[in-house]
Enzyme design. Sequence first.
Site, short mmCIF file in Angstrom:
data_model
loop_
_atom_site.label_atom_id
_atom_site.label_comp_id
_atom_site.label_asym_id
_atom_site.label_seq_id
_atom_site.Cartn_x
_atom_site.Cartn_y
_atom_site.Cartn_z
CG ASP A 219 -1.87 0.76 1.23
OD1 ASP A 219 -2.79 1.18 0.51
OD2 ASP A 219 -1.84 2.10 2.52
CD GLU A 268 14.63 -13.59 4.46
OE1 GLU A 268 13.67 -14.20 5.79
OE2 GLU A 268 15.41 -13.06 5.08
C1 GLC Z 1 -3.92 2.90 -0.73
C2 GLC Z 1 -5.11 2.11 -0.77
C3 GLC Z 1 -6.53 2.93 -0.06
C4 GLC Z 1 -6.43 3.94 1.63
C5 GLC Z 1 -5.22 4.56 1.76
C6 GLC Z 1 -4.18 5.01 2.67
O1 GLC Z 1 -3.90 3.86 -1.53
O2 GLC Z 1 -5.41 1.12 -1.77
O3 GLC Z 1 -7.42 2.18 0.07
O4 GLC Z 1 -7.16 4.67 1.83
O5 GLC Z 1 -3.67 3.88 0.49
O6 GLC Z 1 -4.33 3.84 3.64
#
Ligand code: GLC
Length: 559
Positions: A219, A268
């Site tokens: 993310d 790993e």
């Molecule tokens: C990413 C995710 C989104 C979230 C953001 C913060 O863009 O896809 O849904 O709100 O990160 O974590």
Amino acid sequence: MTRPAVSDPNPTWWRQAAVYQIYPRSFADTTGDGLGDLPGVTAHMNYLSALGIDAIWLSPFYPSALADGGYDVDDYRDVDPRLGTLADFDALVAAAHDAGIRVIVDIVPNHSSDRHAWFQAALAAAPGSPERARYHFLDGLGADGELPPSDWISHFGGGAWTRVIEQRGPNAGRPGQWYLHLFAKEQPDFNWDNPEVREDFHTTLRFWADRGVDGFRVDVAHALAKDMALPLRSKTILDIEVDDGTDPLFDRDAVHDIFAGWRRVLNEYDPPKAAVAEAWVPFTNRRLKYARPTELGQAFNFDLLQAPFDAVEFRAIAEKCLVEADASGASSTWVFSNHDVVRHPSRYAVDGVSTREEMEAWLMSGGTVPPADLERGLRRARAATLFMLGLPGSAYLFQGEELGLFEVADLPEDALADPTWFRSNHRVKGRDGCRVPLPWDATAANFGFGGPPWLPQPDWFAHKAASVQDGAAGSTLEMYRAALSWRRKLQAEESLAWVSEPAATVSRYRRPNGWEVITNFGKAPAALPSDVVLAKVVLSSGEPAASLIPGETTYWLAP
Ligand code: GLC
């Protein structure tokens, strides 16, 4: 179709995989509390297997107060009790592997939730303490520190700094330092210069890898490294402004050192674990650094997602992304829908609405201004999907797109849960409209989802339910099943040749084994090229016609 269990050690399984994103809270609810759960995913493994995908990507299922739909993680190494247990997770992975489906989990490294033990410890500790050094705590500006340390803004609206009430030291009980959150205030950003933070994420990666997951979706990968040198530099828009790695917040060169460390952990394992970066970096040459074999291996490419349904644009994007993926040693990724954007059949239904701001205005009108031509939107979405599924690289699909779901653009305001809605003071609706729990069964309560869903389902879900489309000739579900099954059979080397001219409205490309994809992006039917034999059309996104390709339709030709 039965497929072998996941036992082959193929280290490159991800390069041309069809990956299906599950937003667990909206997939299937087995407890009746209205929130989807992990056993709900396991219970639908036959459905996923019949769909023909290679892997599932689970959006966060970790303990969370849901300030941001689970992207506010309380504990990276556990399951939200409302969604199940670690044993349920293990059962899900085992069932997926038995069905020949690999499992990718979402890792959220930019920020934790404010309920995370480390953040709670940071709040309880004094300024300057090691507990605070895991996040970005700074003194405010102004005579009394009453102004935030910088003018940075947060992704969901409002400022990116929140002031805390000190619990320790001479200032106890009074407003004190500020902490950084590029998203909601419940999502404090980690300090990635701190080795303890780096080490802890390595532990998290190993925790899930040891439990058998096959890969990770990372993310906001491009935000981890930040320029926190004082005085902080001014930045009042949340986009990347430069393509040279010197932006204070995004895509800084130092981020690659972090992911090189992750790759060492992922390697790993045998086979090495896969990973894909969510990096909204508009400069492809920069984005691809995340995808190098020495880093994550893949990076999402949102170019098609952001493009209008247009032959020239689609082709230019496909060409560019394939060349650049090749140059970086990665394979390309393709995405039309995910949990953050308006579903693509709705996007294609409203002409003249393409920028994020225009989409937001359209959502605020409940999806009525400008009016949506949904039939056309779905026709285009189906054509676009077949265009995309023929391309070399990995296809990332979002739950419900195989049902041709539209955005639920008219959710009642009191049902909205996205922090965007609250932090924008009700000016931007946010992303709930693509997250409405799935309709499985047209005649069951809550369309077979489970308990009364956490976001209300519209009546028209009855026509879209899986039960209605299952076995129905021409349904979107059957089109996806056929496409994924053909894709598996036809899968070829990672390259293609364009047969059509660059400016043509009817695009045509050929994979090395002779598999061809012809898309008519125009509204009107077009004559088929004279060398195309209709008998070779094995799949069509619309009703095939003799010697013609209907408007906004894709054909697949098998060799
Ligand atoms: C990413 C995710 C989104 C979230 C953001 C913060 O863009 O896809 O849904 O709100 O990160 O974590």
